[in-house]
Scaffold this active site. Structure first.
Site, PDB file in Angstrom:
ATOM      1  N   LYS A  79       0.852  -1.204   0.000  1.00  0.00           N
ATOM      2  CA  LYS A  79       0.000   0.000   0.000  1.00  0.00           C
ATOM      3  C   LYS A  79       0.878   1.242   0.000  1.00  0.00           C
ATOM      4  O   LYS A  79       1.894   1.299   0.719  1.00  0.00           O
ATOM      5  CB  LYS A  79      -0.902  -0.039   1.241  1.00  0.00           C
ATOM      6  CG  LYS A  79      -1.976   1.045   1.276  1.00  0.00           C
ATOM      7  CD  LYS A  79      -2.893   0.828   2.477  1.00  0.00           C
ATOM      8  CE  LYS A  79      -4.008   1.857   2.560  1.00  0.00           C
ATOM      9  NZ  LYS A  79      -4.900   1.634   3.714  1.00  0.00           N
ATOM     10  N   SER A 154      -9.781   1.514   2.566  1.00  0.00           N
ATOM     11  CA  SER A 154      -8.890   2.276   1.711  1.00  0.00           C
ATOM     12  C   SER A 154      -7.804   1.436   1.031  1.00  0.00           C
ATOM     13  O   SER A 154      -7.181   1.911   0.096  1.00  0.00           O
ATOM     14  CB  SER A 154      -8.243   3.388   2.521  1.00  0.00           C
ATOM     15  OG  SER A 154      -7.438   2.838   3.549  1.00  0.00           O
ATOM     16  N   SER A 178      -9.945  -0.827   6.847  1.00  0.00           N
ATOM     17  CA  SER A 178      -9.367  -0.689   5.506  1.00  0.00           C
ATOM     18  C   SER A 178      -8.571  -1.873   4.978  1.00  0.00           C
ATOM     19  O   SER A 178      -8.163  -1.854   3.820  1.00  0.00           O
ATOM     20  CB  SER A 178      -8.487   0.550   5.445  1.00  0.00           C
ATOM     21  OG  SER A 178      -9.299   1.668   5.274  1.00  0.00           O
TER      22      SER A 178
HETATM   23  N1  GLN Z   1     -13.420   3.780   5.941  1.00  0.00           N
HETATM   24  C1  GLN Z   1     -12.770   4.229   7.117  1.00  0.00           C
HETATM   25  C2  GLN Z   1     -12.457   5.706   6.995  1.00  0.00           C
HETATM   26  O1  GLN Z   1     -12.753   6.243   5.993  1.00  0.00           O
HETATM   27  C3  GLN Z   1     -11.557   3.427   7.385  1.00  0.00           C
HETATM   28  C4  GLN Z   1     -10.323   3.876   6.761  1.00  0.00           C
HETATM   29  C5  GLN Z   1      -9.138   3.042   7.147  1.00  0.00           C
HETATM   30  O2  GLN Z   1      -9.255   2.009   7.816  1.00  0.00           O
HETATM   31  N2  GLN Z   1      -7.965   3.523   6.758  1.00  0.00           N
HETATM   32  O3  GLN Z   1     -11.923   6.292   7.876  1.00  0.00           O
END
Ligand code: GLN
Length: 481
Positions: A79, A154, A178
């Protein structure tokens, strides 16, 4: 033989027996990326020579008769919020478009010593903020099972790269789901470890009390093998704990008869879509057939989880992102020649809409006069949510739920409605608020052929229990991802 369909164990075995070289395997994945990625768009950038030089090192070790490390030749996607020295690390943001990492994240050093090969950097929502990878400043990633659907987020690039067999495994990060939610959307396995299990050194911070790095792969055993390599105390991250790292993969295969699995009343009541519910019910039945006991438990503060998570995550984000000021990192727009216009114009040009929304809301909830009403209150509710989980774990070994209340949604479906995007995180964010480990694994498909993921949550540092139950389910179910 199609080299791109192998597990990490098989790859190592083939290299060890001289049936394929690490370079051949690496090239097979580079070809696959060339063929698939123009459509899937899972990678933001890759350096083919860099990957090949890592593979050549493995081949030299083999030729010299040296013992091969545990992940020898494993092609991985990383990532793009994790630092690999000499490669760009953009975090999916214009702000860091040209930022070149000056050092390796600890997880990268550990994987490199274990023989992994880094194919490239995977797409993500800008600074990991989002649930669909549509918040990337550069490109949306598409679901490998349907080009019109999102891969989740994400870590959508990481999950799609594995799902489309452009990498055998990947690293993602999980602040509020995410790793697990994109794993479920792309039909792969993804694990968020206990907070403090894996060093965050060299991860670009989003919500420091929530962030964890973890693996995605095609099966539980590969996830377990990678987790072992990246786990453990790191003097460079004061929040990493010196708790023994068990041989996670070696501990798989134990019977799970008698295991107590908690199913929450909140799951029964919440708006889980029909095709997901059908698959999850089949999954619950399978656990029962394996001899597990399903027990209803209450997590009474779940209604407040979304609000609590978003207040805390945004507060921490607004503080962490203050460093992108045009002076220390990344983009600089000179402005009108004075400092404040330089700050303003740099941050205006560098950040996308979702990141700006979070910086503003996060700054608001931390500001004097509102701190007590929002941030402090959220921290208090976080404690209540933790207590709910502690009480539930007095009665059960694991908790189970869908990973996401819906199957993958269409590209563009939720971009104009951030709240509906936030609400889809209901089953994943609590593990981050509480700090416990969680895994998402494939649980069949909807009638439209979209993957459904089932989530298991365990007690702090109970990764062996979570992984073993997930492995038993995977072996018994044959739920083809
Ligand atoms: N969807 C969640 C957010 O937008 C989680 C994001 C994540 O785990 N990086 O914060």
């Amino acid at each position: 033989m199609d080299l791109t369909k192998l597990t990490a164990r098989k790859i190592r075995g083939m290299i060890e027996r001289g049936e394929a070289s690490a370079v051949e395997i690496c090239r097979a994945f580079q070809d696959r990326i060339r063929e698939q990625d123009p459509e899937v768009q899972a990678f933001l950038h890759h350096d083919n020579d860099f990957a090949l030089s890592q593979a050549e090192r493995i081949d030299r070790m083999k030729q010299a008769g040296e013992p091969l490390p545990e992940l020898a030749g494993l092609p991985m996607a990383i990532k793009d919020n994790l630092l690999i020295r000499g490669l760009r690390c953009t975090c999916g943001s214009r702000n860091l478009e040209n930022f070149v990492a000056p050092y390796n994240a600890t997880v990268i050093d550990r994987l490199a010593s274990a023989g992994a090969v880094f194919l490239g950097k995977a797409n993500l929502d800008e600074y990991a903020m989002g649930s669909s990878t549509e918040n990337s400043a550069f490109q949306p990633t598409r679901n490998p099972h349907s080009r019109n659907h999102v891969p989740g987020g994400s870590s959508g690039g990481s999950a799609a790269a594995v799902g489309a067999h452009m990498a055998v495994a990947a690293l993602g990060t999980d602040t509020g789901g995410s790793i697990r939610q994109p794993a479920s959307f792309c039909g792969v396995v993804g694990m968020k470890p206990t907070y403090s299990r894996v060093s965050r050194y060299g991860l670009v911070a989003f919500g420091s009390s929530l962030d964890q790095i973890g693996p995605l792969a095609h099966d539980v055993e590969d996830v377990a093998g990678i987790l072992k390599v990246i786990s453990g105390k790191d003097p460079l991250d004061a929040t990493s704990l010196a708790v023994d790292v068990p041989d996670y993969a070696g501990g798989l295969g134990q019977p799970i008869e008698g295991l107590k699995i908690g199913i929450t009343r909140e799951y029964r009541q919440s708006g889980v879509s029909e095709p997901v519910r059908t698959r999850i019910e089949a999954g619950l039945k399978l656990f029962q057939d394996l001899g597990c006991r399903l027990i209803e438990v209450d997590l009474p503060h779940t209604d407040y989880a979304i609000a609590t998570y978003y207040v805390i995550a945004m507060a921490e984000a607004s503080s962490n992102l203050a460093r992108y000021d045009g002076v220390r990192y990344g983009l600089r727009i000179p402005g009108q020649g004075d400092l404040s216009s330089m700050y303003r114009e740099t941050r205006d040009a560098g950040f996308g809409a979702e990141v700006k929304r979070r910086i503003m809301l996060g700054t608001f909830v931390l500001s004097s006069g509102y701190y007590d009403a929002y941030y402090l209150k959220a921290q208090q509710v976080r404690t209540l949510i933790k207590r709910d989980f502690e009480a539930a774990f007095q009665r059960v070994d694991l908790l189970i739920s869908p990973t996401s209340p819906t199957p993958p949604f269409r590209l563009g479906e939720k971009t104009s409605d951030p709240l509906s995007m936030y609400l889809s995180d209901i089953f994943t964010i609590t593990a981050n608020l509480v700090g416990i480990p969680g895994i998402s694994l494939p649980c069949g498909r909807t009638p439209d052929g979209m993957p459904v993921g089932i989530q298991l949550l365990g007690k702090h540092f109970d990764e062996p229990v979570v992984l073993n139950a997930a492995h038993a389910f995977e072996q018994a179910g044959g739920f083809d991802p």
